[in-house]
Design a protein around this motif. Structure first.
Motif: not given
Ligand SMILES: Cc1cc2nc3c(=O)[nH]c(=O)nc-3n(C[C@H](O)[C@H](O)[C@H](O)COP(=O)(O)OP(=O)(O)OC[C@H]3O[C@@H](n4cnc5c(N)ncnc54)[C@H](O)[C@@H]3O)c2cc1C
Length: 525
Positions: A94-110
């Motif tokens: 899928g799109t993980t073949t084209h993705w860049a790689g940034a992996t931040p987490r969501f924050m609690a309030h989100e």
């Protein structure tokens, strides 16, 4: 039809996973390696590193989902790219073949957007049925699987020139939280894969295997387990159900257009946020007249694509932004919740480099003449960043079946309608100003604001909601209406957060697999 892994008879009811990207590849791996039989149906071909070409448009045409799609709405993409609302890959991985790689987490309030942001006119905000606290162990597992840099003792990515300009400007502009990651590419060998050679061509598919994708990790391991069969070039076109209300099979087309049927004990749909609701809408029946699992009328609605935009700055000295990892640089200061800025939600700034061919297409679609030529002439002296933030879910931003236009199989093409919410517009303005301040502080001669291009972050459209009236899925991504139907991709997101979504998609799919295995073990499914 060439298949891979164990041969599973079509009349044997197994877990059928539709799509092999971030969500589908992960759930197939989690189930198969723990003893659950899985058939993975993937619409695209099985391409590997040897097939990739480091040339932007040929690579795009090799892998992108180019089947007919239509779009409308006041957003610029409808005008600039009328049949390409989204950049999604149609291939194993899928799109993980084209993705860049940034992996931040969501924050609690989100995870609690409705409670935190309150009523925002025109926005269909909701709290997630899950909290950050519940997600934390799954984030840990996902970061270890994906090899996120800066996490769990893993070293940071080295800084490339684009990052050095970005970080230098950030420091001078008063930002504090910037780094080269987290980023799911190996800074040093990890998990059987090599360290990056900083080739800067990862958007085109990673020839070295340093970048995490389900193509290089989850799919091969699922196949090695002896419990999974992967069927590429197999596009699911309908999910059927029995009189007991449970799904019982998936119908799919092979590359010659022949219809097949795979019996199912449970189905996990992971076709990304346009194809997943499309498939549910195409799977209508007398007991699901508005589409499968759609008693809420929310299937296809609340489609989000993240606030995006880019800034390209011209410098006296060469930058050569294309050298090194495409997106290994992030500033997190603006991701916080601070409504005094005139909008709710937050955004990240991330380094981004495009090759000359993509830059020419995206930097100012449709433009030509002196200003455009100046931008292109300055390519080697250009630094670039991407702006990515939380956009508001709106009921009217939705995926529907186009009543007039068909795809190559004669099936209704998906139609994507999208309008920016005033909150998105205010946030984008703020983000462009922030980008200006960073690049000006680093000595830029000029900064160009590039509008959003086809969506790389496709979210919502089948959201999780505690109340079945608010969304088709419960907190496990399990359909409220159909107990053995799951959605396992970015469609499940209740709201979009500011962070790039793939880490969260993978963590959610791992968590869902755990739940699904338990339901299978106890005989509930
Ligand atoms: C250029 C680019 C850069 C990106 N960079 C980042 C980044 O740095 N960080 C980040 O977090 N995210 C990034 N993303 C986004 C990331 O790739 C997606 O969020 C993620 O892959 C989505 O996962 P998914 O499971 O929802 O869908 P996908 O990974 O897109 O997988 C869906 C799969 O389902 C298949 N499929 C669809 N319909 C059917 C059907 N009916 N039958 C069978 N198969 C079907 C498709 O062919 C595809 O293989 C980037 C995306 C792009 C395009």
């Amino acid at each position: 039809m060439t298949t891979h892994g164990k041969t599973i008879p079509q009349d044997e009811p197994v877990v059928v996973v539709i799509g092999s990207g971030a969500g589908g590849g992960t759930i197939a791996h989690e189930l198969a390696t723990q003893g659950v039989k899985v058939v993975v149906l993937e619409a695209g071909p099985y391409l590997t590193a040897d097939d990739y070409t480091n040339d932007e448009w040929p690579a795009f045409n090799q892998m992108a989902w180019l089947d007919m799609r239509t779009t409308s709405g006041s957003y610029r993409v409808a005008r600039d790219f009328p049949n390409l609302p989204a950049w999604i890959v149609k291939a194993v991985g899928g799109t993980t073949t084209h993705w860049a790689g940034a992996t931040p987490r969501f924050m609690a309030h989100e995870f609690a957007a409705r409670s935190t942001y309150g009523e925002v006119e025109g926005a269909n905000l909701l709290d997630w049925p899950i909290t950050l606290e519940e997600m934390e162990p799954w984030y840990d597992r996902a970061e270890k699987a994906m090899g996120s840099s800066h996490r769990h003792g893993r070293p940071p990515m080295p800084a490339n020139n684009n990052y050095k300009v970005f970080a230098n400007g950030a420091e001078r502009a008063g930002y504090k939280y910037y780094a080269t990651g987290p980023y799911a590419t190996n800074a040093e060998p990890y998990d059987g894969r090599p360290a990056t050679v900083q080739d800067g061509f990862n958007f085109q598919g990673d020839k070295s295997g340093a970048k995490w994708s389900t193509l290089v990790r989850e799919i091969p391991r699922a196949l090695e387990s002896g419990n999974a069969e992967l069927r590429p070039l197999s596009q699911a076109v309908r999910i059927t159900h029995g009189s007991d209300g449970r799904v019982d099979a998936v119908e799919y087309l092979d590359s010659d257009g022949n219809l097949h049927r795979q019996a199912a004990r449970a189905v996990c749909v992971a076709g990304n946020s346009i194809e997943t609701p499309r498939l549910l809408l195409m799977s209508d029946s007398p007991s699901h007249p508005d589409g499968l699992a759609n008693s809420s009328d929310q299937v296809g609605r609340n489609y989000m694509r993240h606030l995006t935009g880019s800034a390209y700055a011209r410098f006296e000295q060469p930058v050569r932004m294309y050298r090194g990892e495409t997106m290994a640089g992030i500033i997190a200061d603006e991701a916080v919740y601070d409504p005094s800025r005139g909008f709710v939600g937050g955004y990240y700034m991330e380094t981004l480099s495009l090759g000359p061919a993509f830059l020419a297409s995206f930097v100012e679609p449709g433009s030509w003449g002196r200003e455009f030529t100046r931008l292109m002439d300055a390519y080697a002296h250009t630094a670039g960043m991407w702006l990515v933030g939380e956009d508001m879910p709106q009921e009217s931003n939705r995926i529907t079946l186009d009543p007039d236009v068909k795809d190559q199989w004669g099936l209704p093409a998906p139609h994507v309608h999208f309008d920016d919410h005033p909150n998105d517009i205010a946030m984008r303005r703020h983000a462009y100003r922030a980008a200006d301040s960073i690049y000006r502080a680093a000595g830029a001669l000029g900064v160009h604001h590039t509008p959003p291009y086809p969506a790389t972050h496709n979210l919502g459209s089948c959201r999780m909601a505690a109340d079945p009236a608010d969304g088709p899925l419960n907190g496990w991504g399990q359909a409220h209406d159909v107990p053995n139907l799951f959605v396992s991709d970015g469609s499940v997101m209740t709201t979009g957060g500011a962070a790039n979504p793939t880490l969260t998609i993978v963590a959610l799919a791992m968590r869902q697999a755990d739940h699904l295995r338990e339901l299978l073990r106890t005989g509930e499914l």
